[in-house]
Enzyme design. Structure first.
Site, PDB file in Angstrom:
ATOM      1  N   GLY A 161      16.555  -0.624   7.954  1.00 37.54           N
ATOM      2  CA  GLY A 161      15.649   0.504   8.205  1.00 37.54           C
ATOM      3  C   GLY A 161      14.256   0.018   8.513  1.00 37.54           C
ATOM      4  O   GLY A 161      14.065  -1.159   8.839  1.00 37.54           O
ATOM      5  N   ASN A 162      13.293   0.898   8.457  1.00 35.22           N
ATOM      6  CA  ASN A 162      11.902   0.476   8.659  1.00 35.22           C
ATOM      7  C   ASN A 162      10.987   1.293   7.759  1.00 35.22           C
ATOM      8  O   ASN A 162      11.440   2.179   7.034  1.00 35.22           O
ATOM      9  CB  ASN A 162      11.504   0.585  10.131  1.00 35.22           C
ATOM     10  CG  ASN A 162      11.583   2.006  10.629  1.00 35.22           C
ATOM     11  OD1 ASN A 162      10.857   2.873  10.163  1.00 35.22           O
ATOM     12  ND2 ASN A 162      12.488   2.257  11.557  1.00 35.22           N
ATOM     13  N   ARG A 163       9.681   0.995   7.821  1.00 33.73           N
ATOM     14  CA  ARG A 163       8.755   1.558   6.837  1.00 33.73           C
ATOM     15  C   ARG A 163       8.135   2.893   7.238  1.00 33.73           C
ATOM     16  O   ARG A 163       7.161   3.323   6.648  1.00 33.73           O
ATOM     17  CB  ARG A 163       7.653   0.547   6.540  1.00 33.73           C
ATOM     18  CG  ARG A 163       8.178  -0.688   5.852  1.00 33.73           C
ATOM     19  CD  ARG A 163       7.071  -1.338   5.080  1.00 33.73           C
ATOM     20  NE  ARG A 163       5.984  -1.699   5.988  1.00 33.73           N
ATOM     21  CZ  ARG A 163       5.404  -2.874   6.011  1.00 33.73           C
ATOM     22  NH1 ARG A 163       5.799  -3.802   5.192  1.00 33.73           N
ATOM     23  NH2 ARG A 163       4.418  -3.115   6.848  1.00 33.73           N
TER      24      ARG A 163
END
Ligand code: CTP
Length: 405
Positions: A211-213
């Site tokens: 995923g990412n932030r």
């Protein structure tokens, strides 16, 4: 005619060092033609005498709910109740917590609880109080319920030698935001908007993901603001802990493929589409069906395959829709964003330099440059994401109207 002429405003003053700045704010509002009634908390009266506000507003000041009715006070409490807007400056952590919980133990909180008028909060507090999760939770709850925020800003704080987030904005800036909120119409009435927000999670196995932030804050702020301005909003969101804006149709998704499907399902019915999400560009080719165990494995190789580019797909199939993308860049901001705009056939690209401390993921503010299809660019200064959302809706609204003309 002043910019606030004919408007009745309740100015709430709570107990913080910045209370003296509310005097200047009152002066700006009355100069702009507003009829202002002041309500103070007891703590605020320790900082500034009610007399000052009474003399400058030409109205008695409301403090306690059970005050002996002074001449005209009850009448003005009623006026405050039916006012066009409420501005609380400074807004302490304590008062915001009370409002978030529906507590009404003084005149100001009682009026806020009873009123349906837009409320603008100008927080002022120590940076540690602002950063405290309980304050942040209250702010998120209030935002989700449609409260507007003016600041706080960053700068020197009351505690000696301290600097940080929590400083009340200057009265001029709070005044501008007040004008902005109170004079904004339902200009998105009759229009449909698709917004995407948040990251996507691409499964590695049943418990792990790539995923990412992205927090989803920007997309949620746009969806909430558009709904308040009368739009019919579909918000397609990846995993995000942001509170759901009331009145918005929320479609929750996990993966980029699911986000694509949800967007395609509504795209031909919308007037505009804002892709504020950060969908993963790659997914795990073969996610494990069972949890991957480490025993007996000295390394783990994941093979990732490309996900479709949803924005490019929508750009290619658009008819009359205004398509807006976000470009998070770390270098050559304008050049990269212009290239992305062309490649994805967008009408507007919102470009931000994610290396700047006041922009990008996980922060409440954003500083962007708008890149238009006709080559124009517009620098937008650092502002709260909520305020930026309204500015973007102003610009996107113009593009929608142009296409429809
Ligand atoms: N986007 C999308 N689908 C993807 C990836 C991105 O719709 N699979 C959208 C984002 O929502 C955003 C815009 O494309 O509005 C820009 O995303 P970004 O990741 O910055 O651009 P990319 O084209 O993926 O380029 P790169 O990651 O190489 O910078």
């Amino acid at each position: 005619m002043g910019s606030l002429s004919g408007k009745r405003i309740l100015l709430g003053v709570t107990g913080g060092m910045a209370a003296y700045k509310a005097v200047e704010l009152l002066r700006l509002m009355t100069k702009a033609g507003a009829d202002v009634v002041v309500a103070m908390t007891h703590a605020a009266t320790k900082f500034v005498q009610p007399l000052t506000f009474r003399e400058l507003s030409y109205h008695p000041v409301a403090i306690d709910v059970f005050d002996e009715p002074k001449e005209g006070l009850m009448q003005h409490l009623f006026l405050a109740d039916s006012c066009d807007g409420i501005v609380i400056a400074p807004a302490t952590a304590n008062t915001m917590a009370k409002i978030a919980c529906g507590i009404a133990d003084n005149a100001l909180c009682t009026i806020v609880l009873a009123s349906t008028a837009p409320v603008i909060l100008a927080p002022a507090m120590d940076s540690d109080m602002w950063a405290n999760p309980v304050t942040q939770e209250n702010v998120a709850r209030l935002r989700a319920r449609g409260f507007h925020f003016a600041g706080p800003g960053r700068g020197p704080l009351a505690r000696q030698g301290k600097e940080g987030w929590g400083r009340m904005l200057d009265p001029e800036d709070i005044f501008k935001i007040t004008v902005d909120v109170l004079t904004r119409s339902k200009d998105w009435e009759g229009l449909r908007l698709l917004v995407t927000a948040g990251p996507t999670y691409e499964a590695i196995d049943p418990v792990r993901f790539v995923g990412n932030r992205s927090s989803g804050k920007m997309g949620y702020a746009i969806a909430a603001a558009a709904q308040r301005r009368g739009a019919e909003v579909t918000l397609v969101s990846g995993p995000s802990s942001q509170p759901v804006p009331p009145g918005v149709e929320l479609v929750r998704v996990q993966t980029t493929l699911e986000m694509r499907e949800a967007c395609l399902a509504v795209f031909d019915k919308v007037d505009a589409c804002v892709k504020a999400a950060a969908p993963a560009d790659f997914r795990v080719e073969e996610p494990a069906q069972e949890k991957i165990k480490k025993e007996g494995q000295s390394e783990l190789v994941l093979r990732l395959v490309r996900n479709p580019d949803i924005l490019a797909e929508l750009g290619a199939m658009k008819k009359n829709q205004v398509v807006v993308g976000f470009a998070a860049e770390t270098e050559n901001l304008i050049a990269q964003a212009s290239e992305k705009l062309r490649r994805k056939n967008c009408d507007l690209m919102v470009a931000n330099d994610v290396t700047a401390p006041d922009a990008g993921f996980e922060v409440d503010t954003n500083r962007v440059t708008l890149v238009y299809a006709d080559g124009r660019t517009e620098d937008v200064p650092t502002m709260q994401k909520e305020r930026l959302a309204n500015l973007l809706l102003d610009r996107i609204g113009e593009l929608v109207r142009k296409k429809k003309a």
